[in-house]
Design an enzyme around this catalytic site. Structure first.
Site, PDB file in Angstrom:
ATOM      1  N   VAL A 147       0.841  -1.206   0.000  1.00 60.79           N
ATOM      2  CA  VAL A 147       0.000   0.000   0.000  1.00 60.79           C
ATOM      3  C   VAL A 147       0.875   1.255   0.000  1.00 60.79           C
ATOM      4  O   VAL A 147       0.581   2.235  -0.704  1.00 60.79           O
ATOM      5  CB  VAL A 147      -0.981  -0.004   1.198  1.00 60.79           C
ATOM      6  CG1 VAL A 147      -1.889   1.212   1.141  1.00 60.79           C
ATOM      7  CG2 VAL A 147      -1.831  -1.275   1.199  1.00 60.79           C
ATOM      8  N   ARG A 157      14.621   1.122  -1.854  1.00 61.23           N
ATOM      9  CA  ARG A 157      14.715   2.240  -2.808  1.00 61.23           C
ATOM     10  C   ARG A 157      14.171   1.842  -4.184  1.00 61.23           C
ATOM     11  O   ARG A 157      14.377   0.715  -4.624  1.00 61.23           O
ATOM     12  CB  ARG A 157      16.170   2.684  -2.951  1.00 61.23           C
ATOM     13  CG  ARG A 157      16.658   3.525  -1.783  1.00 61.23           C
ATOM     14  CD  ARG A 157      18.086   3.970  -2.030  1.00 61.23           C
ATOM     15  NE  ARG A 157      18.627   4.680  -0.891  1.00 61.23           N
ATOM     16  CZ  ARG A 157      18.541   6.013  -0.727  1.00 61.23           C
ATOM     17  NH1 ARG A 157      17.951   6.768  -1.625  1.00 61.23           N
ATOM     18  NH2 ARG A 157      19.064   6.578   0.348  1.00 61.23           N
ATOM     19  N   LYS A 201      -6.144  -1.657  10.292  1.00 64.61           N
ATOM     20  CA  LYS A 201      -7.390  -1.954  11.032  1.00 64.61           C
ATOM     21  C   LYS A 201      -7.112  -2.382  12.470  1.00 64.61           C
ATOM     22  O   LYS A 201      -7.858  -2.059  13.381  1.00 64.61           O
ATOM     23  CB  LYS A 201      -8.201  -3.029  10.311  1.00 64.61           C
ATOM     24  CG  LYS A 201      -7.452  -4.341  10.232  1.00 64.61           C
ATOM     25  CD  LYS A 201      -7.940  -5.269   9.169  1.00 64.61           C
ATOM     26  CE  LYS A 201      -6.868  -6.293   8.885  1.00 64.61           C
ATOM     27  NZ  LYS A 201      -6.247  -6.204   7.618  1.00 64.61           N
ATOM     28  N   VAL A 255     -11.042  -0.147   6.606  1.00 63.58           N
ATOM     29  CA  VAL A 255     -12.250  -0.970   6.461  1.00 63.58           C
ATOM     30  C   VAL A 255     -12.632  -1.009   4.990  1.00 63.58           C
ATOM     31  O   VAL A 255     -12.760   0.035   4.351  1.00 63.58           O
ATOM     32  CB  VAL A 255     -13.442  -0.388   7.251  1.00 63.58           C
ATOM     33  CG1 VAL A 255     -14.699  -1.224   7.024  1.00 63.58           C
ATOM     34  CG2 VAL A 255     -13.127  -0.290   8.718  1.00 63.58           C
ATOM     35  N   GLY A 263     -11.036  -1.620   2.344  1.00 61.85           N
ATOM     36  CA  GLY A 263     -10.026  -1.161   1.383  1.00 61.85           C
ATOM     37  C   GLY A 263     -10.425   0.075   0.617  1.00 61.85           C
ATOM     38  O   GLY A 263     -10.465   1.175   1.174  1.00 61.85           O
ATOM     39  N   GLY A 310      -1.979 -15.559  -3.756  1.00 58.02           N
ATOM     40  CA  GLY A 310      -1.528 -14.466  -2.898  1.00 58.02           C
ATOM     41  C   GLY A 310      -2.659 -13.796  -2.133  1.00 58.02           C
ATOM     42  O   GLY A 310      -2.466 -12.760  -1.507  1.00 58.02           O
ATOM     43  N   ASP A 340     -10.116 -11.062  11.653  1.00 64.69           N
ATOM     44  CA  ASP A 340      -9.837  -9.934  10.755  1.00 64.69           C
ATOM     45  C   ASP A 340     -11.114  -9.110  10.542  1.00 64.69           C
ATOM     46  O   ASP A 340     -11.116  -7.880  10.677  1.00 64.69           O
ATOM     47  CB  ASP A 340      -9.314 -10.477   9.414  1.00 64.69           C
ATOM     48  CG  ASP A 340      -9.172  -9.391   8.363  1.00 64.69           C
ATOM     49  OD1 ASP A 340      -8.170  -8.669   8.393  1.00 64.69           O
ATOM     50  OD2 ASP A 340     -10.082  -9.258   7.512  1.00 64.69           O
ATOM     51  N   LYS A 363     -12.521  -4.973  11.710  1.00 65.45           N
ATOM     52  CA  LYS A 363     -13.209  -4.019  10.828  1.00 65.45           C
ATOM     53  C   LYS A 363     -14.607  -3.698  11.360  1.00 65.45           C
ATOM     54  O   LYS A 363     -15.076  -2.556  11.281  1.00 65.45           O
ATOM     55  CB  LYS A 363     -13.286  -4.590   9.411  1.00 65.45           C
ATOM     56  CG  LYS A 363     -11.898  -4.796   8.793  1.00 65.45           C
ATOM     57  CD  LYS A 363     -11.967  -5.662   7.542  1.00 65.45           C
ATOM     58  CE  LYS A 363     -10.580  -5.908   6.968  1.00 65.45           C
ATOM     59  NZ  LYS A 363     -10.581  -6.932   5.911  1.00 65.45           N
ATOM     60  N   GLY A 417      -6.008  -4.774  -1.979  1.00 65.13           N
ATOM     61  CA  GLY A 417      -5.148  -4.469  -3.122  1.00 65.13           C
ATOM     62  C   GLY A 417      -4.512  -3.105  -2.925  1.00 65.13           C
ATOM     63  O   GLY A 417      -5.120  -2.196  -2.340  1.00 65.13           O
TER      64      GLY A 417
HETATM   65  N1  LIG Z   1      -2.639  -4.859   1.122  1.00 64.89           N
HETATM   66  C1  LIG Z   1      -3.931  -4.569   1.165  1.00 64.89           C
HETATM   67  O1  LIG Z   1      -4.694  -4.939   0.274  1.00 64.89           O
HETATM   68  C2  LIG Z   1      -4.491  -3.774   2.311  1.00 64.89           C
HETATM   69  C3  LIG Z   1      -5.843  -3.356   2.265  1.00 64.89           C
HETATM   70  C4  LIG Z   1      -6.362  -2.596   3.309  1.00 64.89           C
HETATM   71  C5  LIG Z   1      -5.540  -2.277   4.381  1.00 64.89           C
HETATM   72  N2  LIG Z   1      -4.249  -2.721   4.417  1.00 64.89           N
HETATM   73  C6  LIG Z   1      -3.429  -2.353   5.572  1.00 64.89           C
HETATM   74  O2  LIG Z   1      -2.392  -1.499   5.170  1.00 64.89           O
HETATM   75  C7  LIG Z   1      -1.245  -1.715   5.987  1.00 64.89           C
HETATM   76  C8  LIG Z   1      -0.059  -2.060   5.073  1.00 64.89           C
HETATM   77  O3  LIG Z   1      -0.374  -3.242   4.362  1.00 64.89           O
HETATM   78  P1  LIG Z   1       0.560  -3.772   3.167  1.00 64.89           P
HETATM   79  O4  LIG Z   1      -0.238  -4.798   2.459  1.00 64.89           O
HETATM   80  O5  LIG Z   1       1.118  -2.623   2.410  1.00 64.89           O
HETATM   81  O6  LIG Z   1       1.724  -4.483   4.006  1.00 64.89           O
HETATM   82  P2  LIG Z   1       3.186  -4.836   3.521  1.00 64.89           P
HETATM   83  O7  LIG Z   1       3.241  -5.021   2.050  1.00 64.89           O
HETATM   84  O8  LIG Z   1       3.680  -5.930   4.405  1.00 64.89           O
HETATM   85  O9  LIG Z   1       4.012  -3.508   3.862  1.00 64.89           O
HETATM   86  C9  LIG Z   1       4.385  -3.131   5.161  1.00 64.89           C
HETATM   87  C10 LIG Z   1       5.683  -2.323   5.033  1.00 64.89           C
HETATM   88  O10 LIG Z   1       5.994  -1.827   6.329  1.00 64.89           O
HETATM   89  C11 LIG Z   1       7.314  -2.222   6.653  1.00 64.89           C
HETATM   90  N3  LIG Z   1       7.395  -2.489   8.074  1.00 64.89           N
HETATM   91  C12 LIG Z   1       6.743  -3.447   8.755  1.00 64.89           C
HETATM   92  N4  LIG Z   1       7.065  -3.410  10.058  1.00 64.89           N
HETATM   93  C13 LIG Z   1       7.977  -2.403  10.183  1.00 64.89           C
HETATM   94  C14 LIG Z   1       8.696  -1.884  11.288  1.00 64.89           C
HETATM   95  N5  LIG Z   1       8.593  -2.419  12.501  1.00 64.89           N
HETATM   96  N6  LIG Z   1       9.507  -0.853  11.067  1.00 64.89           N
HETATM   97  C15 LIG Z   1       9.670  -0.331   9.839  1.00 64.89           C
HETATM   98  N7  LIG Z   1       9.015  -0.774   8.743  1.00 64.89           N
HETATM   99  C16 LIG Z   1       8.176  -1.812   8.925  1.00 64.89           C
HETATM  100  C17 LIG Z   1       7.565  -3.500   5.867  1.00 64.89           C
HETATM  101  O11 LIG Z   1       8.961  -3.684   5.676  1.00 64.89           O
HETATM  102  P3  LIG Z   1       9.579  -5.093   5.189  1.00 64.89           P
HETATM  103  O12 LIG Z   1       9.737  -4.945   3.724  1.00 64.89           O
HETATM  104  O13 LIG Z   1      10.854  -5.205   5.932  1.00 64.89           O
HETATM  105  O14 LIG Z   1       8.620  -6.178   5.594  1.00 64.89           O
HETATM  106  C18 LIG Z   1       6.843  -3.188   4.563  1.00 64.89           C
HETATM  107  O15 LIG Z   1       7.641  -2.467   3.665  1.00 64.89           O
HETATM  108  C19 LIG Z   1      -1.628  -2.831   6.960  1.00 64.89           C
HETATM  109  O16 LIG Z   1      -2.076  -2.265   8.165  1.00 64.89           O
HETATM  110  C20 LIG Z   1      -2.773  -3.535   6.249  1.00 64.89           C
HETATM  111  O17 LIG Z   1      -3.661  -4.171   7.146  1.00 64.89           O
HETATM  112  C21 LIG Z   1      -3.702  -3.435   3.408  1.00 64.89           C
END
Ligand SMILES: NC(=O)c1ccc[n+]([C@@H]2O[C@H](COP(=O)([O-])OP(=O)(O)OC[C@H]3O[C@@H](n4cnc5c(N)ncnc54)[C@H](OP(=O)(O)O)[C@@H]3O)[C@@H](O)[C@H]2O)c1
Length: 423
Positions: A11, A41, A95, A122, A124, A176, A190, A194, A296
């Site tokens: 995200v 980067r 969430k 909530v 997305g 995935g 989960d 929400k 997504g």
């Molecule tokens: N993906 C979705 O479809 C979606 C939809 C709705 C809401 N969300 C919410 O959006 C948020 C992000 O989701 P995402 O899917 O983008 O997750 P993600 O792909 O796992 O990205 C999380 C990022 O945060 C970094 N990170 C995690 N813990 C950290 C820490 N302690 N210190 C510094 N950096 C840290 C991770 O680094 P690393 O690369 O080292 O792991 C990664 O780059 C979550 O709360 C999720 O519930 C996601």
């Protein structure tokens, strides 16, 4: 308005791309913060953006907006606190953070004269929180329901095609959809997080998400989807919350997550894959449904950036705070019609014994369904029950569980009533 992103994953990267492509005139991306940041980067980021793994380095530069997209509670909670204390407004899609600590963080934001917004947390990309807060502000909402977990919807959709639970879960993993550990998706935890956020926004009731009763999908088999189809229904993981009475002093609400039979014509049945749906029912406006992509990177980024733009437009004039949600206890004692599937070693008198146990709890049977041709050593049949309180049904099922004809435990699912948005 200067913007820092904490968490540069799915995200976070989608937010950066959207800001740079469409909103560079309003939002200036100044910092990207992530652990081990060097490996994160990307060549498309403009020069001048600071890459760091130190959140204090970010806050020292005083960005006006901070986006938290790391996920989880630690260290996200502390980072958001620090950002709000430093005078930045915060947008998050997390969430778990909002469900567990939203009240405390909103209170802090209010004290500091800044904003905390969380549309992406909530459903997305479906702008349901803003629609409720703004578009339905005049109504008194009494019920909110949703299909909020894409993994569950994917699995149940595959099972409708005849796949077993295990095969459908393996497919979700291969695509995935499902996490390495999908237990929060399957158990309903989960969706419960929400639902807690929806309850605070729609019903103005703050509930503890750990108190929300959830039941897992795992007992459901393809045969349940076939029986559901015969009843004009499908099965979805439904999360719903409703006020128990008109009395604003009544500090208990119903909030549960259950796999449930949903009539085909209900908005709750019309989601597949990662789509989400939320329905709300107002005392004055009746039922309203919101559909869209519940997960997504790009859809969630749209919700996040829309929050950022709304704050940027109001710069220095935070949105008038809505009334503080009333802290409420959670009950799981709802009433609904139910579907019960038994699998028995056949012998005379089974239906009479089960009917007697239901009658002892004042529960009426609506119909009995049984397909011919099943082996009598492992015979499935279904009973549908008239509307009854879940507590009464649990008592009847406890008595029925003592009977010796079961080959496997019965599957009990509430049935969403056609005329209502929730069970
Ligand atoms: N993906 C979705 O479809 C979606 C939809 C709705 C809401 N969300 C919410 O959006 C948020 C992000 O989701 P995402 O899917 O983008 O997750 P993600 O792909 O796992 O990205 C999380 C990022 O945060 C970094 N990170 C995690 N813990 C950290 C820490 N302690 N210190 C510094 N950096 C840290 C991770 O680094 P690393 O690369 O080292 O792991 C990664 O780059 C979550 O709360 C999720 O519930 C996601």
């Amino acid at each position: 308005v200067r913007l820092a992103i904490l968490g540069f994953g799915t995200v976070g990267q989608a937010v950066a791309r959207l800001v740079l492509a469409q909103h560079a005139g309003t939002l200036q991306l100044t910092h990207v913060c992530n652990r081990g940041v060097e490996r994160k980067r990307v060549p498309w980021m403009p020069d001048g953006v600071v890459w760091t793994d130190d959140v204090e380095r970010v806050l020292a530069d005083r960005p006006e907006l901070v986006v938290e997209l790391m996920g989880g509670l630690t260290p996200a909670r502390e980072h958001v606190r620090r950002a709000l204390e430093s005078g930045a407004s915060v947008v998050t899609a997390n969430k778990q953070l909002v469900a567990h600590h939203g009240a405390e963080l909103l209170e802090l934001a209010g004290r500091r004269g800044v904003e905390l917004r969380f549309e992406g947390s909530v459903a997305g990309g479906v702008p349901v929180l803003r629609a409720i807060e703004d578009g339905l502000a005049a109504d008194r909402l009494v019920r909110v329901a949703g299909v909020l977990n894409g993994t569950s919807t994917y699995i149940l959709s595959r099972m409708e095609e005849g796949e077993t639970f295990a095969d459908a879960l393996a497919g979700a993993r291969a695509l995935g959809f499902a996490e390495a550990d999908p237990s929060d998706d399957l158990t309903g935890r989960d969706a419960a997080a929400k639902l807690a956020i929806l309850s605070a926004t729609a019903l103005r009731r703050a509930i503890c998400c750990a108190d929300i009763s959830c039941r897992s999908l795992e007992a459901i088999e393809p045969i349940d989807l076939r029986y559901a189809a015969e009843l004009g229904c499908t099965i979805r993981q439904v999360a719903w919350a409703e006020l128990l009475s008109d009395d604003p002093r009544d500090d208990t609400i119903v909030a549960v997550v259950r796999p449930a039979l949903v009539p085909r014509q209900s908005p709750l049945a019309r989601v597949t894959g990662s789509q989400n749906v939320v329905t709300v029912e107002g005392e004055f406006g009746g039922e309203t449904a919101f559909f869209g992509r519940g997960a997504g990177g790009a859809p969630t980024a749209v919700a996040v950036v829309s929050d950022l733009l709304a704050i940027a437009e109001r710069r220095g004039r935070p949105r008038a705070a809505a009334s503080t949600p009333v802290a409420s206890a959670v009950s799981a004692d709802y009433s609904a019609p139910h579907y019960v599937r038994f699998t028995v070693a056949d012998r005379p008198g089974i239906i009479a014994a089960v009917a007697e146990a239901f009658a002892a709890q004042q529960i009426s049977i609506n119909a009995v369904l049984q397909h011919p041709g099943c082996p009598s050593a492992r015979l499935p049949f279904v009973m549908t029950l008239e509307r009854c309180a879940e507590a009464r049904l649990d008592a009847a099922m406890d008595a029925i569980a003592q009977m010796t004809f079961h080959v496997q435990p019965p599957v009990v699912l509430p049935m969403v009533e056609p005329s209502r948005g929730a069970v």
